[in-house]
Design a protein around this motif. Structure first.
Motif, mmCIF file in Angstrom:
data_model
loop_
_atom_site.group_PDB
_atom_site.id
_atom_site.type_symbol
_atom_site.label_atom_id
_atom_site.label_comp_id
_atom_site.label_asym_id
_atom_site.label_seq_id
_atom_site.Cartn_x
_atom_site.Cartn_y
_atom_site.Cartn_z
ATOM 1 N N LYS A 148 -19.413 1.757 48.511
ATOM 2 C CA LYS A 148 -19.820 1.449 49.877
ATOM 3 C C LYS A 148 -20.929 2.382 50.364
ATOM 4 O O LYS A 148 -21.847 1.947 51.077
ATOM 5 N N VAL A 149 -20.857 3.663 50.012
ATOM 6 C CA VAL A 149 -21.862 4.622 50.495
ATOM 7 C C VAL A 149 -23.005 4.800 49.506
ATOM 8 O O VAL A 149 -23.944 5.569 49.757
ATOM 9 N N ASP A 150 -22.912 4.088 48.375
ATOM 10 C CA ASP A 150 -23.969 4.141 47.358
ATOM 11 C C ASP A 150 -24.213 5.564 46.857
ATOM 12 O O ASP A 150 -25.342 6.058 46.814
ATOM 13 N N MET A 151 -23.125 6.224 46.498
ATOM 14 C CA MET A 151 -23.186 7.559 45.910
ATOM 15 C C MET A 151 -22.400 7.558 44.607
ATOM 16 O O MET A 151 -21.580 6.667 44.364
ATOM 17 N N SER A 152 -22.592 8.569 43.807
ATOM 18 C CA SER A 152 -21.832 8.679 42.562
ATOM 19 C C SER A 152 -20.393 9.053 42.884
ATOM 20 O O SER A 152 -20.133 9.750 43.878
ATOM 21 N N PRO A 153 -19.436 8.610 42.087
ATOM 22 C CA PRO A 153 -18.039 8.998 42.300
ATOM 23 C C PRO A 153 -17.840 10.506 42.355
ATOM 24 O O PRO A 153 -17.014 11.001 43.124
#
Length: 266
Positions: free
Chosen positions: A38-43
């Motif tokens: 959802k936030v378009d970041m890496s886990p």
């Protein structure tokens, strides 16, 4: 200079705030994978942010799902207390609801949305309701239209270039040409009336709140149930009092400079 490219910009803080803002009524609980998507970041980045927020008490976990903790409310309440919203704005909202019932709100522009910073309701109905901290699309709300109409021409152009105009009800105006015409009328009239634009059953009247220079810094509205509240009646019965309320709030802002400075558009 672009703040995101300057040495003063703290990317880690921005990412942490993005994680907090990702939780909403549609996704109150998310797994790490869902949140990262959802936030378009890496886990890995999201995991570090969640670990920090959990250690600080702002986030909790339910098995493999993460959710906001009650302590997150302290962030919003800090603003309300610091700028003294209760003293500067709420007296007029109490007066408006005492006169007309229904609900009254004060909001500001937040990107393409109107952000509600004060709210008072006589009673909750079976329809979409405002509350402090909630945002709604500006084009579909009375306060949003007042605030958009008062923007400089170049900012209005930028708004229409980037806004996502969605059909929220059968009568929501999403045509750019029609919305431009509506904003022109709002600018001329000094008020905005919406009927069933955001949700069915909501009719609202909004007027601008200005600072001592005449610059619009916020808007105040009164709203009620559409089937029993006609636009003509709203104008005849409430417009004068709403203009009085806006003027009184404008005067009170001079006594609360922190609130005024927080409302001035940047």
């Amino acid at each position: 200079m672009d703040e995101e490219k300057s040495g003063e910009y703290v990317e880690a803080l921005a990412r942490g705030l993005a994680v907090i803002e990702a939780f909403d009524d549609q996704t109150p609980e998310m797994t790490l994978t869902e949140l990262a998507r959802k936030v378009d970041m890496s886990p890995a980045t999201v995991r570090r942010n969640l670990h920090t927020l959990e250690a600080l008490g702002f986030v909790r976990r339910n098995n493999k799902h993460f959710l906001l903790a009650p302590r997150i409310l302290t962030l919003g309440s800090a603003y309300l207390k610091a700028v003294r919203v209760d003293e500067a704005i709420m007296p007029e909202l109490y007066r408006i609801t005492a006169l007309f019932g229904d609900a009254a709100n004060v909001g500001v522009l937040d990107g393409p949305n109107v952000l509600y910073i004060a709210h008072l309701s006589e009673a909750r109905a079976a329809r979409r309701m405002a509350s402090v901290g909630v945002t709604y699309p500006a084009y579909a709300t009375s306060m949003g239209r007042v605030l958009l109409a008062c923007l400089p021409a170049e900012e209005i152009e930028n708004y229409f270039r980037n806004a996502e105009l969605r059909q929220l009800t059968d009568v929501t105006v999403t045509d750019t040409k029609a919305l431009r015409a509506i904003l022109g009328e709002v600018r001329t009239n000094g008020y905005s009336i919406t009927v069933d634009q955001l949700d069915y059953g909501i009719t609202a009247l909004a007027v601008p709140i200005k600072d001592s220079t005449g610059r619009v810094v916020a808007a105040v509205n009164t709203s009620g149930y559409s089937p029993r509240l006609k636009p003509d009646d709203l104008l005849e019965q409430r417009l004068a009092e709403m203009q009085i309320a806006a003027a009184r709030i404008s005067n009170l802002l001079m006594r609360f400079p922190a609130l005024l400075h927080s409302l001035i558009p940047h």
